[in-house]
Design a protein around this motif. Structure first.
Motif: not given
Length: 474
Positions: A62-67
């Motif tokens: 998973e990829l997000s702005d935070e992690s």
């Protein structure tokens, strides 16, 4: 499972270098794409056995702005990666995306459904910041060769590792580039991580410290920065001399130093010169650096240089039949351990590529142009850039610029490799001379060219040719 996507700058498929976000078009980046890029950087930094053991079954989840969430096969792998490689993964993600993200690890659990089919379950383990950050397991006390030039520094480092914040605090180690300061700092961190399980450890270069501070100001995360660096039980900061002329960052490090010291935490610092010779260093910082123990490392004597080469051939499994070969190489290079090991690497590579046995005669042929007077001639990064640009018919601006076509990236990587091999410049300094690139970009370039030298005779010949030209011109 659907993998979230993130809008960010595209990644290069051929050149893994920092790129200005302002000139990049936007595209969707998935967790799988990012892991492809990060895993290639890990391959360049680790040997094949280490990479295959810990990362061959890892996947971007998973990829997000935070992690960024990475899936691993079992709890043991997760714990080992967290303890030994999280800092390396963090640096690779930052280098690839230009942004700081929390690195989380998940464990894949295989279960069966009602029909007996295997179903993969993923449980994300969100951890606190890694207990040990920034360490390379290759650098430990066992692999450090002790001689008259470094015996006192080694004893002081071991004393600090065995009794953090009790023996000498701070410990300040200084000496020229390539003599083992980073090795000792890393060895302290490794020892504390293994023997003092209740202490957290952070190894960081002064460049990384500065970049983190600047990014925290930009993103309005200064409190997070303070919390990060002021809570470790042991802080090891390398190449402190790069705080010269940076008053605002000196101010922040002053407060970080005070907070750690007053809390009874251990601080270890390295530099290429003693505190009093660091220009523009604030007096209050200079005095604090001198509170504890200052020790220097001198160039190794002949016996130590031979011992260093002997340990390297044993560690790398190199068969040296001629007992005089290592003595000859040690006599040729006397002031820099990195150049000493580089000379051995050249001889081994030439022997492997030509089939000639490793003898003193071979070493004389290989090292004649590289170390014509028994020592490497003094050369500069600028001179290396000039010679490489001329050899590949490029302008110097193209060599250090932002373009990433293969006909420019390859010469740039060769120039970075030669800068690392032929000068005393640190990784951050080399990066600055090549358009302000990050030190991890330099690591990738040097690792790639070193591998090609071993595998491709034409690359070996090119590097030898350029080295001879640079030495003659220098």
């Amino acid at each position: 499972m659907h993998t979230p996507t993130l809008l960010c700058s595209p990644l290069s498929g051929t050149a893994r270098e920092d790129r200005p976000a302002s000139v990049e078009r936007q595209q969707l980046l998935t967790a799988e794409d990012l892991w492809t890029e990060v895993s290639e950087r890990l391959r360049a930094a680790l040997n094949d056995k280490t990479y295959n053991t810990w990362f061959s079954e890892a996947e971007g989840l998973e990829l997000s702005d935070e992690s960024f969430v990475l899936a691993v096969p079992n709890d043991f792998s997760r714990e080992w990666i967290e303890s030994h490689f999280l800092g390396l993964i963090d640096a690779a993600v930052r280098d690839a995306t230009g942004e700081q993200r929390r690195i989380d690890l998940s464990v894949r659990h295989i279960e069966t459904d009602e029909a007996g089919n295997e179903v993969q379950q993923l449980q994300v383990q969100v951890e606190e910041p890694s207990r040990v950050e920034g360490l390379n397991e290759r650098y430990n006390f066992d692999s450090f060769v002790i001689g008259s030039s470094n015996r006192f520094a080694h004893a002081a480092a071991l004393a600090v590792a065995e009794a953090p914040a009790q023996a000498y605090n701070p410990l300040f180690i200084y000496g020229s580039t390539g003599l083992g300061k980073t090795h000792l700092l890393q060895a302290i961190g490794q020892y504390v991580g293994e023997h003092s399980r209740d202490l957290s450890v952070c190894y960081v270069t002064s460049e990384r410290f500065m970049n983190d501070f600047i990014n925290s100001l930009r993103d309005k995360r200064i409190e997070g920065f303070k919390q990060r660096y002021r809570t470790f039980g042991v802080l090891l900061i390398d190449d402190i001399q790069f705080l010269e002329h940076k008053e605002r960052i000196q101010e922040e490090f002053f407060h970080t130093f005070n907070t750690l010291y007053e809390a009874g935490k251990q601080i270890i610092i390295s530099s290429d010169r003693p505190p009093r010779q660091i220009a523009t260093l604030e007096q209050r910082l200079r005095s604090r650096f001198e509170w504890g123990l200052m020790t220097d490392i001198q160039p190794p004597d002949l016996e130590t240089r031979i011992a260093i080469l002997q340990k390297k051939v044993r560690a790398d499994g190199i068969d040296v039949a001629d007992p005089q070969l290592l003595t000859f190489i040690a006599g040729r290079v006397s002031t820099n351990i990195r150049e000493l090991e580089g000379a051995l690497t050249r001889v081994v590579a030439f022997s492997s590529l030509t089939g000639r046995p490793m003898t003193v005669d071979l070493a004389q042929d290989v090292l004649r142009d590289v170390f014509p007077r028994g020592e490497a001639a003094q050369v500069t990064i600028e001179r290396i850039q000039d010679e490489v640009s001329e050899r590949f018919a490029l302008s110097k601006e193209e060599l250090v610029g932002d373009r990433r076509s293969q006909n420019i990236v390859y010469p740039r990587q060769v120039a970075m490799y030669l800068s690392r091999e032929l000068t005393d410049s640190s990784l951050p300094r080399i990066g600055r001379h090549f358009g302000g690139r990050d030190h991890t970009t330099v690591i990738h370039a040097t690792s790639k060219i070193a591998r090609l030298i071993r595998e491709d005779r034409s690359v070996y010949n090119l590097v030898q040719e350029l080295t001879a030209r640079i030495k003659q011109a220098g």
